[in-house]
Design a protein around this motif. Structure first.
Motif, mmCIF file in Angstrom:
data_model
loop_
_atom_site.group_PDB
_atom_site.id
_atom_site.type_symbol
_atom_site.label_atom_id
_atom_site.label_comp_id
_atom_site.label_asym_id
_atom_site.label_seq_id
_atom_site.Cartn_x
_atom_site.Cartn_y
_atom_site.Cartn_z
ATOM 1 N N GLU A 13 -12.050 -21.027 5.061
ATOM 2 C CA GLU A 13 -12.020 -22.282 4.295
ATOM 3 C C GLU A 13 -12.603 -22.107 2.894
ATOM 4 O OE1 GLU A 13 -10.606 -25.186 5.005
ATOM 5 O OE2 GLU A 13 -9.874 -24.420 6.923
ATOM 6 N N GLY A 14 -12.944 -20.874 2.519
ATOM 7 C CA GLY A 14 -13.461 -20.622 1.188
ATOM 8 C C GLY A 14 -14.947 -20.887 1.029
ATOM 9 N N TYR A 36 -19.976 -33.121 0.188
ATOM 10 C CA TYR A 36 -18.884 -32.643 -0.662
ATOM 11 C C TYR A 36 -19.235 -31.333 -1.369
ATOM 12 C CZ TYR A 36 -15.707 -36.498 0.109
ATOM 13 O OH TYR A 36 -14.828 -37.385 0.691
ATOM 14 N N PRO A 71 -16.308 -28.649 0.070
ATOM 15 C CA PRO A 71 -15.576 -29.261 -1.040
ATOM 16 C C PRO A 71 -14.146 -29.709 -0.732
ATOM 17 C CG PRO A 71 -16.513 -27.128 -1.684
ATOM 18 C CD PRO A 71 -16.759 -27.305 -0.229
ATOM 19 N N LYS A 72 -13.491 -29.095 0.243
ATOM 20 C CA LYS A 72 -12.098 -29.453 0.531
ATOM 21 C C LYS A 72 -11.972 -30.667 1.451
ATOM 22 C CE LYS A 72 -10.447 -24.701 0.115
ATOM 23 N NZ LYS A 72 -9.863 -23.593 0.885
ATOM 24 N N GLY A 73 -13.063 -31.338 1.749
ATOM 25 C CA GLY A 73 -13.041 -32.503 2.636
ATOM 26 C C GLY A 73 -14.053 -32.323 3.740
ATOM 27 N N LYS A 127 -13.140 -33.168 7.699
ATOM 28 C CA LYS A 127 -12.048 -32.332 8.201
ATOM 29 C C LYS A 127 -12.461 -30.862 8.279
ATOM 30 C CE LYS A 127 -7.175 -31.398 7.284
ATOM 31 N NZ LYS A 127 -6.025 -31.740 6.428
ATOM 32 N N VAL A 128 -13.015 -30.336 7.198
ATOM 33 C CA VAL A 128 -13.390 -28.915 7.160
ATOM 34 C C VAL A 128 -14.558 -28.638 8.105
ATOM 35 C CG1 VAL A 128 -14.238 -27.049 5.688
ATOM 36 C CG2 VAL A 128 -12.445 -28.573 4.852
ATOM 37 N N CYS A 175 -8.818 -38.752 9.227
ATOM 38 C CA CYS A 175 -8.683 -37.648 8.265
ATOM 39 C C CYS A 175 -7.192 -37.335 8.079
ATOM 40 C CB CYS A 175 -9.368 -36.379 8.770
ATOM 41 S SG CYS A 175 -11.147 -36.424 8.643
#
Length: 105
Positions: free
Chosen positions: A37-38, A81, A85-87, A90-91, A104
């Motif tokens: 997910e980075g 966040y 950062p991508k949500g 959800k993440v 979501c």
């Protein structure tokens, strides 16, 4: 049903990559999922959110929304966040090995 090999273990996932069987999750998988997910290294704040997500899912059968996370996890929405950062909901749910929370996209 699709499968994915995470941290050396094959698990059933849905089309979006969320675990079909949260009991298959291990903390080692969280590290690998976070990288996917980075997210670099998981900090104690990340783990606080991940553990909270798993606890909420175990108790209520669904993961919490961002709003609930911000109010009850001990981590503010702003921090959520920054951590995810991508949500955040959800993440964090994906990294925690639970199904995507209701609401979501």
């Amino acid at each position: 049903m699709p499968t994915e090999t995470i941290a050396g273990t094959t698990v059933a996932v849905n089309d979006e990559g969320f675990f079909e069987h949260p009991e298959q999750w291990t903390p080692e998988m969280a590290t690998e999922l976070a990288r996917q997910e980075g997210i670099g290294e998981l900090t104690p704040k990340h783990w606080q959110v991940i553990e909270f997500m798993r606890k909420e899912y175990a108790e209520k059968g669904t993961g919490p929304t961002v709003r609930v996370l911000g109010k009850t996890s001990g981590v503010s929405v702003k921090e959520l966040y920054q951590l995810f950062p991508k949500g955040p909901a959800k993440v964090a749910a994906k990294i925690a090995g639970i199904p995507k929370p209701r609401g979501c996209i």
